[in-house]
Design a protein around this motif. Structure first.
Motif, PDB file in Angstrom:
ATOM      1  N   ALA A  77      87.521  23.989 -19.480  1.00 54.55           N
ATOM      2  CA  ALA A  77      87.144  23.902 -20.893  1.00 54.55           C
ATOM      3  C   ALA A  77      86.541  25.217 -21.371  1.00 54.55           C
ATOM      4  CB  ALA A  77      86.161  22.757 -21.105  1.00 54.55           C
ATOM      5  N   ALA A  78      85.723  25.847 -20.511  1.00 59.60           N
ATOM      6  CA  ALA A  78      85.103  27.124 -20.871  1.00 59.60           C
ATOM      7  C   ALA A  78      86.150  28.215 -21.062  1.00 59.60           C
ATOM      8  CB  ALA A  78      84.086  27.536 -19.807  1.00 59.60           C
ATOM      9  N   LEU A  79      87.176  28.216 -20.220  1.00 57.54           N
ATOM     10  CA  LEU A  79      88.245  29.204 -20.355  1.00 57.54           C
ATOM     11  C   LEU A  79      89.009  29.004 -21.668  1.00 57.54           C
ATOM     12  CD1 LEU A  79      89.672  29.256 -16.703  1.00 57.54           C
ATOM     13  CD2 LEU A  79      88.247  31.003 -17.800  1.00 57.54           C
ATOM     14  N   LEU A  80      89.289  27.757 -22.006  1.00 57.17           N
ATOM     15  CA  LEU A  80      89.995  27.480 -23.256  1.00 57.17           C
ATOM     16  C   LEU A  80      89.115  27.790 -24.461  1.00 57.17           C
ATOM     17  CD1 LEU A  80      91.909  24.185 -22.392  1.00 57.17           C
ATOM     18  CD2 LEU A  80      92.816  26.516 -22.520  1.00 57.17           C
ATOM     19  N   ASP A  81      87.810  27.496 -24.351  1.00 60.73           N
ATOM     20  CA  ASP A  81      86.885  27.840 -25.430  1.00 60.73           C
ATOM     21  C   ASP A  81      86.861  29.349 -25.646  1.00 60.73           C
ATOM     22  OD1 ASP A  81      86.207  25.186 -25.765  1.00 60.73           O
ATOM     23  OD2 ASP A  81      84.330  25.326 -24.624  1.00 60.73           O
ATOM     24  N   SER A  82      86.874  30.099 -24.552  1.00 53.68           N
ATOM     25  CA  SER A  82      86.853  31.556 -24.637  1.00 53.68           C
ATOM     26  C   SER A  82      88.140  32.076 -25.267  1.00 53.68           C
ATOM     27  CB  SER A  82      86.667  32.163 -23.238  1.00 53.68           C
ATOM     28  OG  SER A  82      85.419  31.771 -22.697  1.00 53.68           O
ATOM     29  N   ALA A  83      89.271  31.501 -24.877  1.00 53.07           N
ATOM     30  CA  ALA A  83      90.544  31.896 -25.467  1.00 53.07           C
ATOM     31  C   ALA A  83      90.545  31.631 -26.969  1.00 53.07           C
ATOM     32  CB  ALA A  83      91.689  31.140 -24.796  1.00 53.07           C
ATOM     33  N   ALA A  84      90.023  30.488 -27.370  1.00 52.70           N
ATOM     34  CA  ALA A  84      89.970  30.139 -28.794  1.00 52.70           C
ATOM     35  C   ALA A  84      89.101  31.121 -29.565  1.00 52.70           C
ATOM     36  CB  ALA A  84      89.441  28.715 -28.959  1.00 52.70           C
ATOM     37  N   ALA A  85      87.975  31.523 -28.972  1.00 54.11           N
ATOM     38  CA  ALA A  85      87.069  32.461 -29.641  1.00 54.11           C
ATOM     39  C   ALA A  85      87.734  33.817 -29.832  1.00 54.11           C
ATOM     40  CB  ALA A  85      85.785  32.610 -28.826  1.00 54.11           C
ATOM     41  N   VAL A  86      88.462  34.274 -28.812  1.00 47.10           N
ATOM     42  CA  VAL A  86      89.164  35.557 -28.919  1.00 47.10           C
ATOM     43  C   VAL A  86      90.260  35.476 -29.975  1.00 47.10           C
ATOM     44  CG1 VAL A  86      90.607  37.231 -27.708  1.00 47.10           C
ATOM     45  CG2 VAL A  86      88.639  36.228 -26.545  1.00 47.10           C
ATOM     46  N   TYR A  91      96.463  35.184 -31.831  1.00 50.24           N
ATOM     47  CA  TYR A  91      97.015  34.785 -30.528  1.00 50.24           C
ATOM     48  C   TYR A  91      97.965  35.831 -29.955  1.00 50.24           C
ATOM     49  CZ  TYR A  91     101.226  33.484 -33.150  1.00 50.24           C
ATOM     50  OH  TYR A  91     102.338  33.505 -33.945  1.00 50.24           O
ATOM     51  N   GLU A  92      98.550  36.687 -30.824  1.00 47.67           N
ATOM     52  CA  GLU A  92      99.559  37.640 -30.342  1.00 47.67           C
ATOM     53  C   GLU A  92      98.981  38.641 -29.348  1.00 47.67           C
ATOM     54  OE1 GLU A  92      98.680  37.167 -33.487  1.00 47.67           O
ATOM     55  OE2 GLU A  92     100.421  36.838 -34.797  1.00 47.67           O
ATOM     56  N   ARG A  93      97.716  39.007 -29.522  1.00 53.42           N
ATOM     57  CA  ARG A  93      97.112  40.054 -28.692  1.00 53.42           C
ATOM     58  C   ARG A  93      96.271  39.495 -27.549  1.00 53.42           C
ATOM     59  NH1 ARG A  93      93.912  43.405 -32.972  1.00 53.42           N
ATOM     60  NH2 ARG A  93      93.219  44.524 -31.090  1.00 53.42           N
ATOM     61  N   LEU A  94      96.208  38.190 -27.436  1.00 47.82           N
ATOM     62  CA  LEU A  94      95.399  37.587 -26.372  1.00 47.82           C
ATOM     63  C   LEU A  94      95.941  37.954 -24.996  1.00 47.82           C
ATOM     64  CD1 LEU A  94      93.093  35.414 -25.780  1.00 47.82           C
ATOM     65  CD2 LEU A  94      95.004  33.839 -25.379  1.00 47.82           C
ATOM     66  N   THR A  95      95.039  38.316 -24.086  1.00 50.42           N
ATOM     67  CA  THR A  95      95.422  38.566 -22.692  1.00 50.42           C
ATOM     68  C   THR A  95      94.545  37.721 -21.780  1.00 50.42           C
ATOM     69  OG1 THR A  95      93.845  40.381 -22.343  1.00 50.42           O
ATOM     70  CG2 THR A  95      95.996  40.958 -23.279  1.00 50.42           C
ATOM     71  N   THR A  96      95.005  37.523 -20.568  1.00 53.52           N
ATOM     72  CA  THR A  96      94.204  36.763 -19.606  1.00 53.52           C
ATOM     73  C   THR A  96      92.919  37.517 -19.273  1.00 53.52           C
ATOM     74  OG1 THR A  96      95.565  37.735 -17.845  1.00 53.52           O
ATOM     75  CG2 THR A  96      96.138  35.510 -18.574  1.00 53.52           C
ATOM     76  N   ALA A  97      92.969  38.855 -19.311  1.00 57.69           N
ATOM     77  CA  ALA A  97      91.760  39.645 -19.043  1.00 57.69           C
ATOM     78  C   ALA A  97      90.702  39.398 -20.118  1.00 57.69           C
ATOM     79  CB  ALA A  97      92.108  41.130 -18.972  1.00 57.69           C
ATOM     80  N   MET A  98      91.131  39.258 -21.360  1.00 57.94           N
ATOM     81  CA  MET A  98      90.194  38.964 -22.450  1.00 57.94           C
ATOM     82  C   MET A  98      89.548  37.599 -22.260  1.00 57.94           C
ATOM     83  SD  MET A  98      92.333  40.252 -25.775  1.00 57.94           S
ATOM     84  CE  MET A  98      92.772  41.966 -26.024  1.00 57.94           C
ATOM     85  N   VAL A  99      90.356  36.638 -21.816  1.00 57.31           N
ATOM     86  CA  VAL A  99      89.823  35.291 -21.577  1.00 57.31           C
ATOM     87  C   VAL A  99      88.767  35.338 -20.478  1.00 57.31           C
ATOM     88  CG1 VAL A  99      90.376  32.953 -20.806  1.00 57.31           C
ATOM     89  CG2 VAL A  99      91.954  34.169 -22.328  1.00 57.31           C
ATOM     90  N   ALA A 100      89.070  36.036 -19.403  1.00 54.87           N
ATOM     91  CA  ALA A 100      88.120  36.143 -18.297  1.00 54.87           C
ATOM     92  C   ALA A 100      86.842  36.829 -18.746  1.00 54.87           C
ATOM     93  CB  ALA A 100      88.754  36.925 -17.144  1.00 54.87           C
ATOM     94  N   ASP A 101      86.984  37.915 -19.480  1.00 57.70           N
ATOM     95  CA  ASP A 101      85.807  38.672 -19.934  1.00 57.70           C
ATOM     96  C   ASP A 101      84.927  37.832 -20.845  1.00 57.70           C
ATOM     97  OD1 ASP A 101      84.359  41.304 -20.203  1.00 57.70           O
ATOM     98  OD2 ASP A 101      84.895  40.988 -22.305  1.00 57.70           O
ATOM     99  N   SER A 155      85.943  35.746 -13.355  1.00 53.31           N
ATOM    100  CA  SER A 155      86.862  36.709 -12.768  1.00 53.31           C
ATOM    101  C   SER A 155      88.270  36.419 -13.240  1.00 53.31           C
ATOM    102  CB  SER A 155      86.802  36.632 -11.236  1.00 53.31           C
ATOM    103  OG  SER A 155      87.353  35.400 -10.798  1.00 53.31           O
ATOM    104  N   ILE A 156      89.141  37.437 -13.197  1.00 56.34           N
ATOM    105  CA  ILE A 156      90.530  37.223 -13.565  1.00 56.34           C
ATOM    106  C   ILE A 156      91.181  36.231 -12.610  1.00 56.34           C
ATOM    107  CG2 ILE A 156      91.446  39.127 -12.177  1.00 56.34           C
ATOM    108  CD1 ILE A 156      92.599  38.101 -15.735  1.00 56.34           C
TER     109      ILE A 156
END
Length: 211
Positions: A31-40, A46-56, A61-62
């Protein structure tokens, strides 16, 4: 479980999570990872979202991201599935509200419930239920909007006895709601009131004869 809740199954199947969480800790991490993705996504789209951004953003960690998601598309698919689940839950509540005396009233309530998600759900404005990316499997015959429309039609039948022949019209109304509500929030965080009123007006016209 209602028909509208069961309709989340198709969207959930579109989200290829590598490891389904079985413990509360894992569920919270996902849930925290998805929350972070949503915030980014709220910040950059969504076009520029990366997995590294989600982790950060999640302070993880990635490797933690890849434990659940094989790539950024899987993150987007999972967030879209969650958004659809939350939309269907909101619509289930709205359609059951006793303040709606008719099926048309309930459909107008769908406009308000959808607008509220645009206001309050991070990332929803950009991604919504995923149709914007066509994220459903190629084998699927339904779009996410079609899944929502089918669920709403079933909910209206359960509550008001709406005839099955009205399903296509209800689908058109849902498409109108999605298009005009998303436009209302394109440049206005609170939602352009005139466009939201237009959505209600057009919905009334679309369903006038069928309902």
């Amino acid at each position: 479980m209602t028909t509208i809740e069961l309709s989340t199954t198709l969207l959930a199947a579109a989200a290829p999570i590598r490891n389904e969480p079985v413990q509360a800790r894992s569920t919270a991490r996902l849930a925290a990872l998805l929350d972070s993705a949503a915030a980014v996504i709220d910040e950059i789209g969504y076009e520029r979202l990366t997995t590294a951004m989600v982790a950060d953003r999640a302070g993880a960690s990635i490797g933690t991201v890849y434990r659940y998601f094989p790539d950024r598309i899987a993150v987007l698919q999972s967030l879209a599935a969650r958004n659809c689940e939350r939309l269907l839950a909101a619509l289930s509540t709205e359609l059951a509200d006793e303040k709606h005396a008719t099926a048309t009233d309930a459909l107008l309530g769908v406009v308000d419930a959808t607008a509220e998600l645009f206001r309050t759900e991070p990332g929803y404005k950009s991604l919504r239920t995923g149709d914007v990316l066509d994220l459903l499997p190629a084998s699927s015959e339904a779009t996410a909007n079609a899944v929502v429309a089918t669920a709403v039609a079933a909910g209206l039948t359960q509550r008001f006895g709406t005839p099955e022949s009205a399903t296509t019209v209800i689908g058109t109304a849902i498409a109108v709601i999605d298009a005009l509500v998303s436009r209302a929030f394109a440049r206005d965080l609170a939602g352009d009131a005139a466009l939201l009123d237009e959505a209600r007006r057009v919905v009334r016209l679309v369903v006038a004869e069928a309902l």
